[in-house]
Design a protein around this motif. Sequence first.
Motif, PDB file in Angstrom:
ATOM      1  N   THR A  53      30.297 -27.229  15.195  1.00 52.46           N
ATOM      2  CA  THR A  53      31.506 -28.016  14.969  1.00 52.46           C
ATOM      3  C   THR A  53      31.431 -29.378  15.663  1.00 52.46           C
ATOM      4  OG1 THR A  53      32.606 -26.869  16.822  1.00 52.46           O
ATOM      5  CG2 THR A  53      32.987 -26.007  14.607  1.00 52.46           C
ATOM      6  N   SER A  85      31.823 -32.796  13.662  1.00 53.60           N
ATOM      7  CA  SER A  85      32.833 -33.754  14.104  1.00 53.60           C
ATOM      8  C   SER A  85      32.252 -35.158  14.221  1.00 53.60           C
ATOM      9  CB  SER A  85      33.417 -33.313  15.452  1.00 53.60           C
ATOM     10  OG  SER A  85      34.294 -34.300  15.976  1.00 53.60           O
ATOM     11  N   ARG A 108      34.336 -37.612  12.144  1.00 50.42           N
ATOM     12  CA  ARG A 108      35.367 -38.243  12.984  1.00 50.42           C
ATOM     13  C   ARG A 108      34.767 -39.484  13.649  1.00 50.42           C
ATOM     14  NH1 ARG A 108      36.673 -35.548  17.121  1.00 50.42           N
ATOM     15  NH2 ARG A 108      38.884 -36.123  17.348  1.00 50.42           N
ATOM     16  N   LEU A 116      36.652 -29.035   8.952  1.00 57.52           N
ATOM     17  CA  LEU A 116      35.515 -29.953   9.012  1.00 57.52           C
ATOM     18  C   LEU A 116      34.739 -29.941   7.700  1.00 57.52           C
ATOM     19  CD1 LEU A 116      34.395 -29.208  12.660  1.00 57.52           C
ATOM     20  CD2 LEU A 116      35.176 -31.434  11.810  1.00 57.52           C
TER      21      LEU A 116
END
Length: 207
Positions: A103, A107, A111, A167
């Motif tokens: 994760t 990310s 992100r 995600l």
Amino acid sequence: MAIHFHEEDLPTTDLFAAGAAIAVDTEAMGLMPGRDRLCLVQLSDGGPNEHLVRFGPDSDYAAPNLRALLADSGRLKLYHFARFDVAIIRAYLGVMATPLYCTRTASKLVRTYTDRHGLKELVKEMLATDLSKQQQTSDWGAPEINDAQREYAASDVRYLHRLKEQLDTRLEREGRTELAQACFDFLPARALLDLAGWAEQDIFAHS
């Protein structure tokens, strides 16, 4: 919801739903596998329970049930920082806990508007939940793991299935699903490089 605590191994692999992805995290005496021993492995299949397996200072890390679960190629393993967890599991339990999904890596790919990719930040933004990190630097090699430590350790695997769902949606939206999978596929090799002494050196760099 319950946190189940086990010494040295899982009693059985039947604690987890058949074929379900398993969220995995570890706690150690530090961040250098080989110097810092593995103390705890946390596991969740996304259901209401988390399972913690604690290893003592004299452990031989035999753990046949845990090793079988982690080595099962039919189960996806979810991590938040797979590079470390995969390396320390390999160093102490002798298995490559793959296939995997990270994760933190996902990310960083989607992100890109922030440099804050810790689990606390992800859970707060994506799941509107506040995680306590007070026990992050506690003594995981202590003779007793207290309730606060157990709750902290369990929370590190409690949200990974839900984070993956969100995600994955963002990876698809940004056209980075295949790139993410390529990164996940490479992470076991990255972990082996760390264990072999190339933790700080980028062997792909020109210099």
